[in-house]
Design an enzyme around this catalytic site. Structure first.
Site, PDB file in Angstrom:
ATOM      1  N   HIS A 136       0.872  -1.189   0.000  1.00 36.90           N
ATOM      2  CA  HIS A 136       0.000   0.000   0.000  1.00 36.90           C
ATOM      3  C   HIS A 136       0.904   1.233   0.000  1.00 36.90           C
ATOM      4  O   HIS A 136       1.003   1.961   0.986  1.00 36.90           O
ATOM      5  CB  HIS A 136      -0.882  -0.054   1.259  1.00 36.90           C
ATOM      6  CG  HIS A 136      -2.094   0.824   1.209  1.00 36.90           C
ATOM      7  ND1 HIS A 136      -2.427   1.594   0.117  1.00 36.90           N
ATOM      8  CD2 HIS A 136      -3.072   1.055   2.144  1.00 36.90           C
ATOM      9  CE1 HIS A 136      -3.557   2.255   0.382  1.00 36.90           C
ATOM     10  NE2 HIS A 136      -3.953   1.950   1.596  1.00 36.90           N
ATOM     11  N   GLN A 139      -0.282   4.852   0.981  1.00 41.03           N
ATOM     12  CA  GLN A 139      -0.489   4.964   2.423  1.00 41.03           C
ATOM     13  C   GLN A 139       0.840   5.251   3.128  1.00 41.03           C
ATOM     14  O   GLN A 139       0.944   6.175   3.931  1.00 41.03           O
ATOM     15  CB  GLN A 139      -1.091   3.653   2.950  1.00 41.03           C
ATOM     16  CG  GLN A 139      -1.364   3.663   4.438  1.00 41.03           C
ATOM     17  CD  GLN A 139      -2.513   4.586   4.794  1.00 41.03           C
ATOM     18  OE1 GLN A 139      -3.582   4.488   4.225  1.00 41.03           O
ATOM     19  NE2 GLN A 139      -2.283   5.500   5.716  1.00 41.03           N
ATOM     20  N   ASP A 229      -2.292  -1.512  12.425  1.00 41.48           N
ATOM     21  CA  ASP A 229      -3.292  -1.691  11.370  1.00 41.48           C
ATOM     22  C   ASP A 229      -4.202  -2.830  11.834  1.00 41.48           C
ATOM     23  O   ASP A 229      -3.904  -3.527  12.821  1.00 41.48           O
ATOM     24  CB  ASP A 229      -2.578  -2.033  10.043  1.00 41.48           C
ATOM     25  CG  ASP A 229      -3.533  -2.216   8.865  1.00 41.48           C
ATOM     26  OD1 ASP A 229      -4.707  -1.782   8.961  1.00 41.48           O
ATOM     27  OD2 ASP A 229      -3.117  -2.800   7.838  1.00 41.48           O
ATOM     28  N   CYS A 269      -3.532   3.366   9.649  1.00 40.68           N
ATOM     29  CA  CYS A 269      -3.943   3.724   8.286  1.00 40.68           C
ATOM     30  C   CYS A 269      -5.451   3.874   8.157  1.00 40.68           C
ATOM     31  O   CYS A 269      -5.921   4.517   7.226  1.00 40.68           O
ATOM     32  CB  CYS A 269      -3.429   2.680   7.303  1.00 40.68           C
ATOM     33  SG  CYS A 269      -3.990   1.014   7.675  1.00 40.68           S
TER      34      CYS A 269
HETATM   35  N1   CP Z   1      -6.303   3.505   4.556  1.00 39.89           N
HETATM   36  C1   CP Z   1      -7.030   3.212   3.472  1.00 39.89           C
HETATM   37  O1   CP Z   1      -6.518   2.879   2.403  1.00 39.89           O
HETATM   38  O2   CP Z   1      -8.369   3.343   3.669  1.00 39.89           O
HETATM   39  P1   CP Z   1      -9.509   2.826   2.676  1.00 39.89           P
HETATM   40  O3   CP Z   1      -9.467   1.329   2.714  1.00 39.89           O
HETATM   41  O4   CP Z   1     -10.791   3.374   3.250  1.00 39.89           O
HETATM   42  O5   CP Z   1      -9.238   3.351   1.307  1.00 39.89           O
HETATM   43  N1  NVA Z   2      -4.235  -4.096   5.808  1.00 38.69           N
HETATM   44  C1  NVA Z   2      -5.508  -3.500   5.517  1.00 38.69           C
HETATM   45  C2  NVA Z   2      -5.336  -2.081   5.115  1.00 38.69           C
HETATM   46  C3  NVA Z   2      -6.605  -1.326   4.857  1.00 38.69           C
HETATM   47  C4  NVA Z   2      -6.387   0.062   4.368  1.00 38.69           C
HETATM   48  C5  NVA Z   2      -6.197  -4.297   4.428  1.00 38.69           C
HETATM   49  O1  NVA Z   2      -5.532  -4.710   3.466  1.00 38.69           O
HETATM   50  O2  NVA Z   2      -7.404  -4.520   4.536  1.00 38.69           O
END
Ligand code: CP
Ligand code: NVA
Length: 312
Positions: A136, A139, A229, A269
């Site tokens: 990600h 992020q 997270d 996040c």
């Molecule tokens: N942190 C993040 O990416 O949030 P969403 O899943 O709401 O996009």
């Molecule tokens: N680790 C989480 C992050 C969400 C923004 C997921 O992948 O669901």
């Protein structure tokens, strides 16, 4: 100006050179200041369109990319999970080829990381990873931009990640390596970041100061940033009961904060499962930077789009 040969895809931090990461952050900071002082940005993406492919839900990623394109004078089109059936109704390569004729950039949130790499391979447009099972990057860059605003500089800071060795943890590790932060991770046995990812992060920066353990208290001792997270990422819902049991002692709560310097900030996040991986007391407490962190997604991504679409 950082020159890129051909189009610039933003898929992983480890494959993005450090000068480009620094440039992205500087452009983002400049556009943020511009927006905060006069309430608008120069229309750097005027007439341009961003296609946003989502295989998973989203609040922050979807709305912040939409807002970023609006502020830059362009548009963003949301493509819902069931709509194009990426790789099912149509091959990833064909989706990439077709979108290349309609839009100017593609952002994708997928399960498979390879699907995003494939979009980039077959599209003539810049492609952005809006989260995959592996990483990600938007992020992590927004997170370090938040830390830079708070502490004034990044090199030498210590980020302690407590919880699952997941996509967010992996991108944070890569970002810390690239930008000179120390990285600590405490994850339960079997849920650590794998050796391959650690090796890649060290390859980016041989001086990378990294340590991994199963002990959250030990991880946060010298922390400037305490990060967590969810314990159950999107797509892992079937493992929820098992994960909640295993991760029980990895909660970011007042007790854990007492083991860290009082100047440490707390980040997440989002979405947060309050009372699970983080308590209300911490999330709403004086050390929390969780909501400024969420807002900075908008500013970082605006910088990224300005670089990709306007060559800033
Ligand atoms: N942190 C993040 O990416 O949030 P969403 O899943 O709401 O996009
Ligand atoms: N680790 C989480 C992050 C969400 C923004 C997921 O992948 O669901």
């Amino acid at each position: 100006m950082v020159h890129t040969k051909g189009k610039f895809d933003f898929i992983d931090i480890k494959t993005t050179p450090r000068p480009m990461l620094e440039h992205l952050m500087a452009v983002a900071q400049r556009l943020k200041s511009e927006f905060k002082s006069i309430g608008r940005n120069a229309p750097l993406a005027s007439g341009k369109g961003l296609a946003m492919i989502f295989e998973k839900p989203s609040l922050r990623t979807r709305i912040s990319f939409e807002a970023a394109m609006r502020h830059l004078g362009g548009t963003a089109t949301y493509i819902a999970p069931e709509e194009i059936g990426l790789g099912k109704r149509e091959s990833v390569a064909d989706v990439a080829r077709v979108l290349s004729g309609f839009c100017d950039a593609i952002m994708a949130r997928t399960f498979s990381h390879e699907a995003i790499e494939e979009l980039a391979r077959y599209s003539s447009l810049p492609v952005i990873n809006g989260l995959s099972d592996v990483s990600h990057p938007c992020q992590a860059m927004a997170d370090l931009m938040t830390a830079k605003e708070h502490f004034g500089q990044l090199p030498g800071l210590t980020l302690a990640y407590v919880g699952d060795g997941n996509n967010v943890a992996r991108s944070l590790m890569e970002a810390c390596s690239a930008l000179g932060l120390k990285f600590r991770i405490a994850a339960p046995k079997g849920y650590e970041l794998e050796a391959r990812s650690i090796k890649d992060a060290v390859a980016t920066n041989p001086d990378f100061d990294f340590s991994a353990s199963n002990d959250p208290i030990c991880a946060v001792k010298q922390a400037d940033i305490i990060y967590t997270d969810t314990w159950v990422s999107m797509g892992q819902e079937a493992q929820k009961a098992e994960r909640l049991k295993i991760f029980g002692s990895y909660q970011v709560n007042a007790n854990l904060l007492r083991a860290a310097p009082s100047t440490a900030i707390v980040m997440h996040c989002l979405p947060a499962y309050r009372g699970v991986e983080i308590t209300d007391e911490v999330m709403d407490g004086p050390q929390s930077q969780v909501f400024p962190e969420a807002e900075i997604r908008l500013h970082f991504q605006k910088g990224l789009l300005a670089v990709q679409l306007a060559g800033v």
